[in-house]
Scaffold this motif. Structure first.
Motif, PDB file in Angstrom:
ATOM      1  N   SER A 130       0.842  -1.181   0.000  1.00  0.00           N
ATOM      2  CA  SER A 130       0.000   0.000   0.000  1.00  0.00           C
ATOM      3  C   SER A 130       0.886   1.242   0.000  1.00  0.00           C
ATOM      4  O   SER A 130       1.923   1.287   0.651  1.00  0.00           O
ATOM      5  CB  SER A 130      -0.872  -0.003   1.247  1.00  0.00           C
ATOM      6  N   THR A 131       0.508   2.247  -0.766  1.00  0.00           N
ATOM      7  CA  THR A 131       1.333   3.459  -0.804  1.00  0.00           C
ATOM      8  C   THR A 131       0.948   4.446   0.301  1.00  0.00           C
ATOM      9  O   THR A 131       1.588   5.482   0.439  1.00  0.00           O
ATOM     10  CB  THR A 131       1.202   4.154  -2.170  1.00  0.00           C
ATOM     11  N   ASP A 132      -0.081   4.114   1.105  1.00  0.00           N
ATOM     12  CA  ASP A 132      -0.535   5.052   2.140  1.00  0.00           C
ATOM     13  C   ASP A 132       0.580   5.444   3.102  1.00  0.00           C
ATOM     14  O   ASP A 132       0.784   6.623   3.389  1.00  0.00           O
ATOM     15  CB  ASP A 132      -1.686   4.419   2.942  1.00  0.00           C
ATOM     16  N   VAL A 133       1.307   4.403   3.589  1.00  0.00           N
ATOM     17  CA  VAL A 133       2.347   4.675   4.573  1.00  0.00           C
ATOM     18  C   VAL A 133       3.443   5.537   3.950  1.00  0.00           C
ATOM     19  O   VAL A 133       3.930   6.494   4.558  1.00  0.00           O
ATOM     20  CB  VAL A 133       2.949   3.349   5.085  1.00  0.00           C
ATOM     21  N   GLU A 134       3.805   5.191   2.708  1.00  0.00           N
ATOM     22  CA  GLU A 134       4.834   5.965   2.020  1.00  0.00           C
ATOM     23  C   GLU A 134       4.424   7.418   1.859  1.00  0.00           C
ATOM     24  O   GLU A 134       5.196   8.343   2.116  1.00  0.00           O
ATOM     25  CB  GLU A 134       5.098   5.385   0.633  1.00  0.00           C
ATOM     26  N   ASP A 135       3.158   7.616   1.428  1.00  0.00           N
ATOM     27  CA  ASP A 135       2.683   8.987   1.233  1.00  0.00           C
ATOM     28  C   ASP A 135       2.717   9.758   2.545  1.00  0.00           C
ATOM     29  O   ASP A 135       3.152  10.919   2.593  1.00  0.00           O
ATOM     30  CB  ASP A 135       1.261   8.976   0.671  1.00  0.00           C
ATOM     31  N   ALA A 136       2.302   9.078   3.613  1.00  0.00           N
ATOM     32  CA  ALA A 136       2.326   9.733   4.920  1.00  0.00           C
ATOM     33  C   ALA A 136       3.734  10.154   5.273  1.00  0.00           C
ATOM     34  O   ALA A 136       3.982  11.283   5.734  1.00  0.00           O
ATOM     35  CB  ALA A 136       1.774   8.783   5.976  1.00  0.00           C
ATOM     36  N   ALA A 137       4.713   9.250   5.035  1.00  0.00           N
ATOM     37  CA  ALA A 137       6.103   9.558   5.362  1.00  0.00           C
ATOM     38  C   ALA A 137       6.605  10.723   4.522  1.00  0.00           C
ATOM     39  O   ALA A 137       7.344  11.587   5.011  1.00  0.00           O
ATOM     40  CB  ALA A 137       6.973   8.332   5.133  1.00  0.00           C
ATOM     41  N   ARG A 138       6.203  10.756   3.264  1.00  0.00           N
ATOM     42  CA  ARG A 138       6.635  11.854   2.386  1.00  0.00           C
ATOM     43  C   ARG A 138       6.101  13.188   2.896  1.00  0.00           C
ATOM     44  O   ARG A 138       6.808  14.181   2.920  1.00  0.00           O
ATOM     45  CB  ARG A 138       6.119  11.613   0.973  1.00  0.00           C
ATOM     46  N   ILE A 139       4.819  13.170   3.298  1.00  0.00           N
ATOM     47  CA  ILE A 139       4.214  14.415   3.788  1.00  0.00           C
ATOM     48  C   ILE A 139       4.942  14.874   5.044  1.00  0.00           C
ATOM     49  O   ILE A 139       5.169  16.062   5.248  1.00  0.00           O
ATOM     50  CB  ILE A 139       2.704  14.202   4.051  1.00  0.00           C
ATOM     51  N   ASP A 140       5.371  13.891   5.871  1.00  0.00           N
ATOM     52  CA  ASP A 140       6.109  14.255   7.082  1.00  0.00           C
ATOM     53  C   ASP A 140       7.534  14.682   6.788  1.00  0.00           C
ATOM     54  O   ASP A 140       8.308  14.931   7.709  1.00  0.00           O
ATOM     55  CB  ASP A 140       6.130  13.073   8.067  1.00  0.00           C
ATOM     56  N   GLY A 141       7.917  14.711   5.548  1.00  0.00           N
ATOM     57  CA  GLY A 141       9.216  15.255   5.192  1.00  0.00           C
ATOM     58  C   GLY A 141      10.326  14.250   4.992  1.00  0.00           C
ATOM     59  O   GLY A 141      11.495  14.614   4.936  1.00  0.00           O
ATOM     60  N   SER A 142      10.002  12.944   4.883  1.00  0.00           N
ATOM     61  CA  SER A 142      11.065  11.968   4.629  1.00  0.00           C
ATOM     62  C   SER A 142      11.529  12.082   3.177  1.00  0.00           C
ATOM     63  O   SER A 142      10.718  12.304   2.284  1.00  0.00           O
ATOM     64  CB  SER A 142      10.545  10.551   4.868  1.00  0.00           C
ATOM     65  N   SER A 143      12.814  11.898   2.990  1.00  0.00           N
ATOM     66  CA  SER A 143      13.334  11.968   1.624  1.00  0.00           C
ATOM     67  C   SER A 143      12.982  10.675   0.886  1.00  0.00           C
ATOM     68  O   SER A 143      12.624   9.674   1.493  1.00  0.00           O
ATOM     69  CB  SER A 143      14.843  12.137   1.653  1.00  0.00           C
ATOM     70  N   GLY A 144      13.088  10.720  -0.446  1.00  0.00           N
ATOM     71  CA  GLY A 144      12.775   9.542  -1.253  1.00  0.00           C
ATOM     72  C   GLY A 144      13.623   8.347  -0.866  1.00  0.00           C
ATOM     73  O   GLY A 144      13.133   7.229  -0.763  1.00  0.00           O
ATOM     74  N   THR A 145      14.919   8.587  -0.628  1.00  0.00           N
ATOM     75  CA  THR A 145      15.827   7.511  -0.248  1.00  0.00           C
ATOM     76  C   THR A 145      15.383   6.866   1.056  1.00  0.00           C
ATOM     77  O   THR A 145      15.393   5.654   1.209  1.00  0.00           O
ATOM     78  CB  THR A 145      17.249   8.063  -0.054  1.00  0.00           C
ATOM     79  N   ARG A 146      14.991   7.728   2.009  1.00  0.00           N
ATOM     80  CA  ARG A 146      14.590   7.236   3.315  1.00  0.00           C
ATOM     81  C   ARG A 146      13.312   6.410   3.215  1.00  0.00           C
ATOM     82  O   ARG A 146      13.201   5.355   3.844  1.00  0.00           O
ATOM     83  CB  ARG A 146      14.356   8.437   4.233  1.00  0.00           C
ATOM     84  N   VAL A 147      12.373   6.880   2.402  1.00  0.00           N
ATOM     85  CA  VAL A 147      11.126   6.131   2.225  1.00  0.00           C
ATOM     86  C   VAL A 147      11.436   4.753   1.657  1.00  0.00           C
ATOM     87  O   VAL A 147      10.915   3.738   2.121  1.00  0.00           O
ATOM     88  CB  VAL A 147      10.172   6.896   1.275  1.00  0.00           C
ATOM     89  N   PHE A 148      12.336   4.712   0.675  1.00  0.00           N
ATOM     90  CA  PHE A 148      12.688   3.438   0.042  1.00  0.00           C
ATOM     91  C   PHE A 148      13.361   2.501   1.044  1.00  0.00           C
ATOM     92  O   PHE A 148      12.965   1.347   1.193  1.00  0.00           O
ATOM     93  CB  PHE A 148      13.603   3.713  -1.147  1.00  0.00           C
ATOM     94  N   LEU A 149      14.371   3.037   1.762  1.00  0.00           N
ATOM     95  CA  LEU A 149      15.166   2.171   2.632  1.00  0.00           C
ATOM     96  C   LEU A 149      14.429   1.785   3.902  1.00  0.00           C
ATOM     97  O   LEU A 149      14.537   0.651   4.368  1.00  0.00           O
ATOM     98  CB  LEU A 149      16.487   2.850   2.998  1.00  0.00           C
ATOM     99  N   LYS A 150      13.694   2.738   4.500  1.00  0.00           N
ATOM    100  CA  LYS A 150      13.125   2.473   5.823  1.00  0.00           C
ATOM    101  C   LYS A 150      11.692   1.961   5.766  1.00  0.00           C
ATOM    102  O   LYS A 150      11.222   1.351   6.716  1.00  0.00           O
ATOM    103  CB  LYS A 150      13.161   3.760   6.670  1.00  0.00           C
ATOM    104  N   ILE A 151      10.987   2.254   4.681  1.00  0.00           N
ATOM    105  CA  ILE A 151       9.579   1.864   4.668  1.00  0.00           C
ATOM    106  C   ILE A 151       9.309   0.754   3.654  1.00  0.00           C
ATOM    107  O   ILE A 151       8.697  -0.262   3.982  1.00  0.00           O
ATOM    108  CB  ILE A 151       8.676   3.085   4.395  1.00  0.00           C
ATOM    109  N   CYS A 152       9.807   0.917   2.440  1.00  0.00           N
ATOM    110  CA  CYS A 152       9.495  -0.094   1.420  1.00  0.00           C
ATOM    111  C   CYS A 152      10.295  -1.377   1.593  1.00  0.00           C
ATOM    112  O   CYS A 152       9.729  -2.455   1.630  1.00  0.00           O
ATOM    113  CB  CYS A 152       9.748   0.478   0.033  1.00  0.00           C
ATOM    114  N   LEU A 153      11.604  -1.240   1.707  1.00  0.00           N
ATOM    115  CA  LEU A 153      12.445  -2.448   1.739  1.00  0.00           C
ATOM    116  C   LEU A 153      12.070  -3.418   2.866  1.00  0.00           C
ATOM    117  O   LEU A 153      11.960  -4.612   2.618  1.00  0.00           O
ATOM    118  CB  LEU A 153      13.927  -2.065   1.833  1.00  0.00           C
ATOM    119  N   PRO A 154      11.872  -2.917   4.113  1.00  0.00           N
ATOM    120  CA  PRO A 154      11.516  -3.888   5.159  1.00  0.00           C
ATOM    121  C   PRO A 154      10.249  -4.672   4.855  1.00  0.00           C
ATOM    122  O   PRO A 154      10.101  -5.805   5.310  1.00  0.00           O
ATOM    123  CB  PRO A 154      11.305  -3.000   6.393  1.00  0.00           C
TER     124      PRO A 154
END
Lengths: 314, 358
Positions: free
Chosen positions: A202-226
Motif C-alpha cells: 500500500s502506498t498510504d504509509v509511504e505517502d504519509a512519510a513523504r508528507i512528514d518530510g522523509s526523503s525519497g531515499t529514506r522512504v525506500f530504505l526504511k519503509i518499502c524495503l523492510p
C-alpha cells in the motif's frame, strides 16, 4: 459441532487456507508426500557413499542401513567416504600418486561467481523494480516487456554474439565477464518478481512519510524495503539456484581458471571414454548441493513469512 | 486547524545550453562521447578502444544521472543501471544475432554476405529443413503444454499442503525444494539411470512385479512421459514457492470474516485466496512457459532427440553449434521469439483484463 468434523478435519485440514495452525496429522501427511518427492535426491546422495563397484548392481542397492531388518539384505550396501576424497584428488589411469583434480578451485569459482552476480542483480533489479513501480516512465509496460524478452530466446542464440564480443574486448575467461553475463541473466526475473511485490504494497504509509518530510531515499530504505524482505529472500534464492546450476553460458564463456562446477562435473564424469562414473558424479553433486541447500534453509523463514505485519494493504 | 509544515520546493533548473560546461549538460557529453569514441575505434586497437569507449559511456551516463537528479526524474534514474547491464549483455547481442539472421554466416568460415530474408524463407519453406523445424516446433508445443500444466498442478497442490503452520514444516519444505537445486547435468544423468532398461530402478520394479522386460524409452509416449516427469519433478517446487508466497500473504482476518459469514470453501477460495495469488500464479506460468519453450538439456540427456522427441531448442543447438549454421539458427530463434511474444502478450492481456474487471 462434533457432528460435522470429518476425518480430514480431525487430522489437521480444518481450514483450507491461510497461515493457521495445523496439528501433527498434517505433519504426517506432508512427511509422506515430501519423502516420496525427495526419493530421487536421496538416491543420488546414497550413490555418493556407495562403493564404486556397486553403482550399477542389479538389483539396485538402495540403502546404507537395513533399518532394523526392514529392508532385505540384497538392497543394502556398506557406506564409504572414498568418493568424496576422489572428487578432489584421484589416482589417474596407470597408478602412481593421486593427482589434484582442481575441484577446490571450481567450487571456489562457483561460489564467487554465483554470489556476486546474484547480489548485483538483486541490487540493480530492486532499484529498477522500485522505479518501475513508483515512478512509472512513459511506456513503462513496453520497457518491462522488453526486459522479459531477454529471457525468451534460447541461450544459444545470445551466446554466439556474446562470445565474439567477449573475445574482442578480452572479457573471455575472466570473472568480470561471466559475472556480468549472469547478472543480466538474473535481472529480468528479479525485476518482474520485485515489481510484483512493490505493486502489492500500500502506498498510504509511504505517502504519509513523504508528507512528514522523509526523503525519497529514506522512504525506500526504511519503509518499502523492510516490507519486501520476503520477496528479496525468495528472489535471491531463485536467482542463486538458477545461476548455481547454469551450464551453457559457463561452458562457452569461462576459461580453465574460472570454470564452474557444472562444467567441470560434466567433463569429469564423461572423460576417459569409460561411460559415466556414477559414484563420482553423485559425490560431486552432493557436495555441490550443500551450499545452496544451506542458503535456502536459512532464508526459508523470510521466504515463508507473510509480509503482513500491521501494514495496510491494498 | 491542520497546519502543514512549509515544504521548500527548489525551482527546477532549466536545461543548460549546448556549450555550457556543467555536470548535467548531457548534450555536450553525448557529443564529445560520440566523436571521441568514433576516433578511438578508428585509430586504436580493439582492446584499448573498448576501455576508452567504456570510459566515455560512463561520462555520458554521469551527465544523464546528474541531469535526471536535478530535474527530479527518479524513475529513469532508478531504472538506468539495470537497463545498462541488460543492454550490454543481452539486448545488444540479441540485436547482433538479429542482424546475423539477414546474412549468410557460418561460425567456422570467414565469409559473410547479405541475403535479406532468405534465411527465414529457407527455414520456413525448404523441403528438408522446414519439415524438421515444423516437426520440432510441434513437439515443443506438446512439451510446453504437458510440462507447464504438470508443474502448475503439482506445484499448486504442494503449496496447499504447506499453506499452514504445522510441526516440522520447515524441514519438510526444504526436502520438497531440493529437486530444484540439483544441477540439470546431474539429475538428468541420474534420470537416465532410473529409466535404464537393464540397471534402472523403474524397470527393476516393474519387471519384478509384472515380469518381462520393461523399457520406458521404447515408445514416443514413454519417452515423452519420462521427460515430462523429470522436468515437472524438478520445477514444480518453483511454482510451489511462488504460490506459497501468495498464500501466506493473505490476511487472516479475511478468513475469519468469511467464517463468520459462513462462506463456502469454494467461494472463499475464488473471492479471497485467488486474488492474492493471481499475480504470482501468472508470474510462475509466464516464466515456466518461457523456460519450457527452451527445453533442451533434459532431451539431450534422456533421449538425444530419439523417439520423435526433438524440440526446437535442441534442434537449434544442433544447427547453430554442431553444424555451425549460425545465421540459420538465428532465423529460427527469431521465429520462435515471435511465437513466445504472441503467447506472452496473450497471457498479459488476459491477466490485465481480469484485473480491470475486479
Amino acid at each position: 459441532m462434533a457432528a460435522d468434523t470429518s476425518i480430514w478435519q480431525r487430522i489437521g485440514f480444518r481450514r483450507s487456507f491461510g497461515v493457521a495452525e495445523a496439528g501433527w496429522g498434517r505433519t504426517l501427511v506432508v512427511a509422506g508426500v515430501s519423502f516420496v518427492y525427495f526419493l530421487p535426491v536421496l538416491f543420488i546422495i546414497f550413490t555418493a557413499i556407495k562403493p564404486q563397484a556397486l553403482a550399477l548392481s542389479v538389483p539396485p542397492t538402495l540403502s546404507p542401513t537395513s533399518l532394523f531388518g526392514l529392508i532385505p539384505d540384497q538392497f543394502v550396501f556398506t557406506p564409504t567416504l572414498e568418493n568424496f576424497s576422489s572428487v578432489f584428488s584421484r589416482v589417474m589411469t596407470g597408478g602412481g600418486q593421486p593427482e589434484p583434480t582442481g575441484f577446490d578451485r571450481f567450487f571456489f569459482n562457483s561460489i564467487v561467481i554465483a554470489s556476486a552476480s546474484v547480489l548485483l542483480a538483486l541490487i540493480l533489479g530492486t532499484l529498477a523494480a522500485y522505479g518501475f513501480s513508483r515512478y512509472p516512465l512513459k511506456g513503462n509496460d513496453t520497457y518491462l516487456f522488453i526486459i522479459l524478452t531477454t529471457r525468451m530466446l534460447p541461450a544459444i542464440v545470445v551466446i554466439i554474439p556474446v562470445i565474439l564480443m567477449f573475445r574482442a574486448v578480452g572479457l573471455s575467461g575472466s570473472y568480470l565477464g561471466i559475472i556480468l553475463l549472469y547478472t543480466a541473466f538474473n535481472l529480468a526475473f528479479t525485476i518482474w518478481m520485485m515489481k510484483s511485490f512493490f505493486d502489492e504494497l500500500s502506498t498510504d504509509v509511504e505517502d504519509a512519510a513523504r508528507i512528514d518530510g522523509s526523503s525519497g531515499t529514506r522512504v525506500f530504505l526504511k519503509i518499502c524495503l523492510p516490507q519486501v524482505v520476503a520477496g528479496l529472500a525468495a528472489t535471491f534464492v531463485f536467482g542463486l539456484i538458477l545461476t548455481w546450476n547454469e551450464f551453457l553460458f559457463a561452458l562457452l564463456v569461462t576459461g580453465p581458471d574460472t570454470r564452474t562446477v557444472p562444467v567441470a562435473m560434466n567433463q569429469a564424469v564423461s572423460s576417459g571414454g569409460r561411460g559415466t562414473d556414477w559414484t563420482l558424479l553423485a559425490a560431486i553433486e552432493t557436495l555441490f548441493l550443500i551450499p545452496v541447500f544451506l542458503v535456502t534453509f536459512f532464508l526459508q523463514e523470510h521466504l515463508l513469512r507473510g509480509v503482513t505485519f500491521g501494514t495496510v494493504r491494498k | 486547524m491542520l497546519v502543514l509544515p512549509p515544504v521548500s520546493v527548489p525551482s527546477l533548473r532549466t536545461s543548460p545550453t549546448l556549450l555550457e560546461i556543467s555536470a548535467d549538460n548531457w548534450r555536450l557529453a553525448s557529443l564529445v562521447g560520440v566523436v571521441v569514441s568514433a576516433l578511438a575505434v578508428a585509430a586504436l586497437p580493439a582492446d584499448v578502444a573498448f576501455w576508452i569507449v567504456g570510459a566515455l559511456v560512463a561520462l555520458v551516463a554521469v551527465a544523464f544521472v546528474v541531469n535526471a537528479y536535478r530535474r527530479r526524474y527518479y524513475g529513469g534514474l532508478l531504472v538506468a543501471p539495470a537497463i545498462a547491464v541488460l543492454f550490454a549483455m543481452n539486448i545488444f547481442p540479441l540485436l547482433w544475432s538479429l542482424g546475423l539472421s539477414f546474412f549468410a554466416y557460418q561460425s567456422n568460415r570467414q565469409s559473410i554476405w547479405f541475403v535479406g530474408l532468405n534465411n527465414y524463407i529457407k527455414v520456413l519453406t525448404n523441403d528438408i529443413a522446414a519439415a524438421d523445424n515444423w516437426h520440432a516446433l510441434i513437439n515443443t508445443g506438446m512439451f510446453v503444454v504437458l510440462t507447464v500444466s504438470a508443474q502448475m498442478i503439482v506445484g499448486f497442490m504442494l503449496a496447499m499442503l504447506f499453506a499452514k503452520q504445522f510441526p516440522l514444516r520447515k524441514y519438510l519444505l526444504i526436502l520438497v525444494l531440493t529437486p530444484m537445486m540439483l544441477s540439470v547435468v546431474a539429475s538428468g544423468v541420474f534420470f537416465t539411470y532410473y529409466y535404464d532398461p537393464t540397471f534402472g530402478i523403474l524397470s527393476y520394479a516393474i519387471n519384478s512385479i509384472a515380469g518381462g522386460q520393461f523399457i520406458l524409452m521404447d515408445s514416443k509416449a514413454g519417452a515423452v512421459a519420462g521427460i515430462v516427469f523429470a522436468d515437472a519433478w524438478m520445477w514444480s517446487p518453483f511454482v510451489m514457492l511462488l504460490v506459497l508466497a501468495g498464500l501466506v500473504s493473505v490476511p487472516k482476518y479475511l478468513y475469519e470474516a468469511a467464517a463468520i459469514d459462513r462462506v463456502s470453501a469454494w467461494r472463499r477460495f475464488w473471492t479471497i485466496t485467488f486474488p492474492y495469488i493471481r499475480g504470482l500464479l501468472m508470474l510462475a506460468l509466464l516464466f515456466r512457459t518461457i523456460e519450457a519453450f527452451k527445453l533442451a538439456d533434459l532431451v539431450i540427456l534422456l533421449t538425444k532427440g530419439g523417439n520423435d522427441t526433438m524440440t526446437i531448442s535442441y534442434h537449434l543447438i544442433r544447427i547453430a553449434n554442431e553444424q555451425n549454421k549460425t545465421s540459420e539458427g538465428a532465423a529460427i530463434s527469431y521465429i520462435m521469439l515471435f511465437m513466445v511474444i504472441v503467447l506472452t502478450n496473450l497471457y498479459l492481456y488476459l491477466a490485465n483484463r481480469r484485473t480491470r474487471e475486479s
